[in-house]
Motif scaffolding. Structure first.
Motif, PDB file in Angstrom:
ATOM      1  N   GLN A 144       0.832  -1.205   0.000  1.00 33.68           N
ATOM      2  CA  GLN A 144       0.000   0.000   0.000  1.00 33.68           C
ATOM      3  C   GLN A 144       0.867   1.256   0.000  1.00 33.68           C
ATOM      4  O   GLN A 144       0.587   2.222  -0.724  1.00 33.68           O
ATOM      5  CB  GLN A 144      -0.902  -0.018   1.234  1.00 33.68           C
ATOM      6  CG  GLN A 144      -1.868   1.153   1.330  1.00 33.68           C
ATOM      7  CD  GLN A 144      -2.785   1.007   2.543  1.00 33.68           C
ATOM      8  OE1 GLN A 144      -3.206  -0.092   2.901  1.00 33.68           O
ATOM      9  NE2 GLN A 144      -3.094   2.112   3.192  1.00 33.68           N
ATOM     10  N   GLN A 145       1.914   1.255   0.781  1.00 31.62           N
ATOM     11  CA  GLN A 145       2.822   2.395   0.831  1.00 31.62           C
ATOM     12  C   GLN A 145       3.539   2.579  -0.506  1.00 31.62           C
ATOM     13  O   GLN A 145       3.680   3.702  -1.002  1.00 31.62           O
ATOM     14  CB  GLN A 145       3.842   2.192   1.944  1.00 31.62           C
ATOM     15  CG  GLN A 145       4.762   3.387   2.167  1.00 31.62           C
ATOM     16  CD  GLN A 145       5.723   3.162   3.324  1.00 31.62           C
ATOM     17  OE1 GLN A 145       6.205   2.045   3.546  1.00 31.62           O
ATOM     18  NE2 GLN A 145       6.008   4.215   4.071  1.00 31.62           N
ATOM     19  N   GLY A 146       3.969   1.483  -1.111  1.00 36.13           N
ATOM     20  CA  GLY A 146       4.658   1.569  -2.395  1.00 36.13           C
ATOM     21  C   GLY A 146       3.767   2.105  -3.502  1.00 36.13           C
ATOM     22  O   GLY A 146       4.213   2.907  -4.345  1.00 36.13           O
ATOM     23  N   VAL A 147       2.498   1.680  -3.515  1.00 36.48           N
ATOM     24  CA  VAL A 147       1.556   2.182  -4.526  1.00 36.48           C
ATOM     25  C   VAL A 147       1.349   3.686  -4.351  1.00 36.48           C
ATOM     26  O   VAL A 147       1.288   4.435  -5.337  1.00 36.48           O
ATOM     27  CB  VAL A 147       0.218   1.422  -4.432  1.00 36.48           C
ATOM     28  CG1 VAL A 147      -0.854   2.119  -5.273  1.00 36.48           C
ATOM     29  CG2 VAL A 147       0.392  -0.012  -4.895  1.00 36.48           C
ATOM     30  N   LEU A 195      -0.134  10.750   2.840  1.00 31.11           N
ATOM     31  CA  LEU A 195       0.105  10.188   4.166  1.00 31.11           C
ATOM     32  C   LEU A 195       0.523   8.717   4.096  1.00 31.11           C
ATOM     33  O   LEU A 195       1.412   8.279   4.829  1.00 31.11           O
ATOM     34  CB  LEU A 195      -1.145  10.347   5.035  1.00 31.11           C
ATOM     35  CG  LEU A 195      -1.490  11.795   5.399  1.00 31.11           C
ATOM     36  CD1 LEU A 195      -2.841  11.872   6.083  1.00 31.11           C
ATOM     37  CD2 LEU A 195      -0.411  12.409   6.285  1.00 31.11           C
ATOM     38  N   SER A 196      -0.089   7.952   3.204  1.00 33.96           N
ATOM     39  CA  SER A 196       0.280   6.542   3.067  1.00 33.96           C
ATOM     40  C   SER A 196       1.705   6.373   2.558  1.00 33.96           C
ATOM     41  O   SER A 196       2.370   5.379   2.877  1.00 33.96           O
ATOM     42  CB  SER A 196      -0.679   5.828   2.109  1.00 33.96           C
ATOM     43  OG  SER A 196      -1.954   5.681   2.673  1.00 33.96           O
ATOM     44  N   ALA A 197       2.182   7.312   1.767  1.00 34.06           N
ATOM     45  CA  ALA A 197       3.546   7.228   1.249  1.00 34.06           C
ATOM     46  C   ALA A 197       4.579   7.395   2.356  1.00 34.06           C
ATOM     47  O   ALA A 197       5.690   6.870   2.269  1.00 34.06           O
ATOM     48  CB  ALA A 197       3.769   8.282   0.169  1.00 34.06           C
ATOM     49  N   GLY A 198       4.220   8.114   3.419  1.00 31.75           N
ATOM     50  CA  GLY A 198       5.164   8.383   4.490  1.00 31.75           C
ATOM     51  C   GLY A 198       5.139   7.377   5.617  1.00 31.75           C
ATOM     52  O   GLY A 198       6.149   7.168   6.303  1.00 31.75           O
ATOM     53  N   GLN A 199       3.998   6.754   5.844  1.00 29.59           N
ATOM     54  CA  GLN A 199       3.834   5.799   6.946  1.00 29.59           C
ATOM     55  C   GLN A 199       2.909   4.669   6.505  1.00 29.59           C
ATOM     56  O   GLN A 199       2.024   4.872   5.680  1.00 29.59           O
ATOM     57  CB  GLN A 199       3.232   6.504   8.174  1.00 29.59           C
ATOM     58  CG  GLN A 199       4.119   7.566   8.805  1.00 29.59           C
ATOM     59  CD  GLN A 199       3.325   8.493   9.713  1.00 29.59           C
ATOM     60  OE1 GLN A 199       2.562   9.324   9.215  1.00 29.59           O
ATOM     61  NE2 GLN A 199       3.502   8.364  11.015  1.00 29.59           N
ATOM     62  N   ARG A 200       3.113   3.490   7.068  1.00 25.87           N
ATOM     63  CA  ARG A 200       2.221   2.360   6.768  1.00 25.87           C
ATOM     64  C   ARG A 200       1.010   2.474   7.694  1.00 25.87           C
ATOM     65  O   ARG A 200       1.117   2.256   8.908  1.00 25.87           O
ATOM     66  CB  ARG A 200       2.963   1.035   6.946  1.00 25.87           C
ATOM     67  CG  ARG A 200       4.112   0.889   5.959  1.00 25.87           C
ATOM     68  CD  ARG A 200       4.620  -0.543   5.893  1.00 25.87           C
ATOM     69  NE  ARG A 200       5.179  -0.997   7.153  1.00 25.87           N
ATOM     70  CZ  ARG A 200       6.429  -0.777   7.535  1.00 25.87           C
ATOM     71  NH1 ARG A 200       7.248  -0.085   6.739  1.00 25.87           N
ATOM     72  NH2 ARG A 200       6.865  -1.246   8.686  1.00 25.87           N
ATOM     73  N   LEU A 201      -0.135   2.807   7.109  1.00 25.64           N
ATOM     74  CA  LEU A 201      -1.301   3.243   7.878  1.00 25.64           C
ATOM     75  C   LEU A 201      -2.485   2.299   7.748  1.00 25.64           C
ATOM     76  O   LEU A 201      -2.627   1.575   6.769  1.00 25.64           O
ATOM     77  CB  LEU A 201      -1.748   4.626   7.385  1.00 25.64           C
ATOM     78  CG  LEU A 201      -0.716   5.742   7.356  1.00 25.64           C
ATOM     79  CD1 LEU A 201      -1.324   6.973   6.697  1.00 25.64           C
ATOM     80  CD2 LEU A 201      -0.248   6.070   8.759  1.00 25.64           C
ATOM     81  N   THR A 202      -3.356   2.393   8.749  1.00 26.05           N
ATOM     82  CA  THR A 202      -4.711   1.875   8.656  1.00 26.05           C
ATOM     83  C   THR A 202      -5.643   3.066   8.837  1.00 26.05           C
ATOM     84  O   THR A 202      -5.591   3.748   9.859  1.00 26.05           O
ATOM     85  CB  THR A 202      -4.995   0.830   9.753  1.00 26.05           C
ATOM     86  OG1 THR A 202      -4.127  -0.283   9.570  1.00 26.05           O
ATOM     87  CG2 THR A 202      -6.444   0.362   9.682  1.00 26.05           C
TER      88      THR A 202
END
Length: 274
Positions: A62-65, A103-110
């Motif tokens: 998810q972060q990579g995408v 935000l997802s690019a910077g941290q692995r989030l839910t």
């Protein structure tokens, strides 16, 4: 809730050059996002067999995408401060659908979202597929929601939600909704939980109005998405990570909401209460 500004959004310029830029990016973004989603759904089934609810592999996907999508758009991101990387709650101001990728690019989030989001076209489908926790504003379900959030936090997940309750034009901070913080103050949560405020601030591309990246009012997703894709020279976004707040040191949801809002306003450049 939808925030409606005093002045309506300006219709984007969509000339021939715009489409020359937008269409290749659209194809690349679609391949990346939907290809990544397909891979996510397959990997999640395998991952669940070995790790249960934890997402050590698919969260990285998810972060990579997200990083790849921002690269395709050409949007530059500057990150300031030290982000949390495990076990906490993140709260941020909300300006655009772009916030999700930034935000997802910077941290692995839910992500934690209001239940209505699950029914939104495209965004709701993606949110459901990638494990978003949906919160219903129903006191009868409060206990179950606290348990759900507590279990995610115990797994070391970072939970992200937008306490303004709506997106804006990106030029202001709306008051944070205190009831949304109640789920993080349940029994067994407040002892160790940390909450990190995050401020997101966009700078428009050259020649565009300052609200260019804001997604608000009656704007549709598809027109705004294409408007952003078609800018050859993009603007930039700054992401400010604030000092984490120990939830156990705050007396209640109103105080927690006020402390988080004050921190976001300060990083954004507003005085508290402005």
């Amino acid at each position: 809730m939808t925030w409606v500004p005093d002045a309506p959004p300006t219709a984007p310029r969509m000339g021939a050059l715009h489409w020359v830029v937008a269409l290749p990016r659209l194809v690349l973004a679609a391949v990346l996002i939907f290809g990544g989603l397909g891979s996510y759904l397959v990997l999640r089934q395998v991952e669940r067999l070995f790790t249960g609810a934890r997402r050590p592999v698919t969260s990285r996907l998810q972060q990579g995408v997200s990083r790849g999508t921002l690269a395709i758009m050409g949007l530059k991101v500057r990150r300031i401060g030290e982000p949390l990387h495990e076990g906490g709650v993140l709260v941020a101001n909300h300006a655009s659908w772009l916030d999700i990728f930034v935000l997802s690019a910077g941290q692995r989030l839910t992500f934690v979202a209001k239940s209505e989001v699950a029914g939104w076209p495209v965004i709701g489908w993606l949110a459901r597929a990638t494990g978003t926790l949906f919160i219903r504003r129903d006191r009868k379900e409060a206990g179950a929601q606290v348990q759900q959030i507590g279990a995610a936090a115990a797994r070391g997940e970072l939970l992200l939600f937008f306490p303004e309750g709506t997106s804006t034009d990106g030029r202001r901070i709306l008051p944070f909704k205190a009831p949304l913080f109640a789920a993080f103050l349940g029994p067994g949560l407040a002892e160790d939980l940390r909450l990190q405020p995050i401020a997101i601030r966009y700078s428009a591309p050259p020649g565009e109005e300052p609200r260019f990246y804001g997604w608000f009012g009656s704007q549709g997703f598809a027109p705004h998405f294409l408007a952003v894709l078609g800018r050859w020279r993009q603007g930039r976004v700054e992401v400010h990570y604030g000092a984490p707040i120990a939830v156990r040191d705050v007396p209640g949801r109103k105080a927690l909401a006020a402390a988080a809002e004050a921190s976001v306003r300060e990083m954004f450049g507003e005085a508290p209460g402005a």
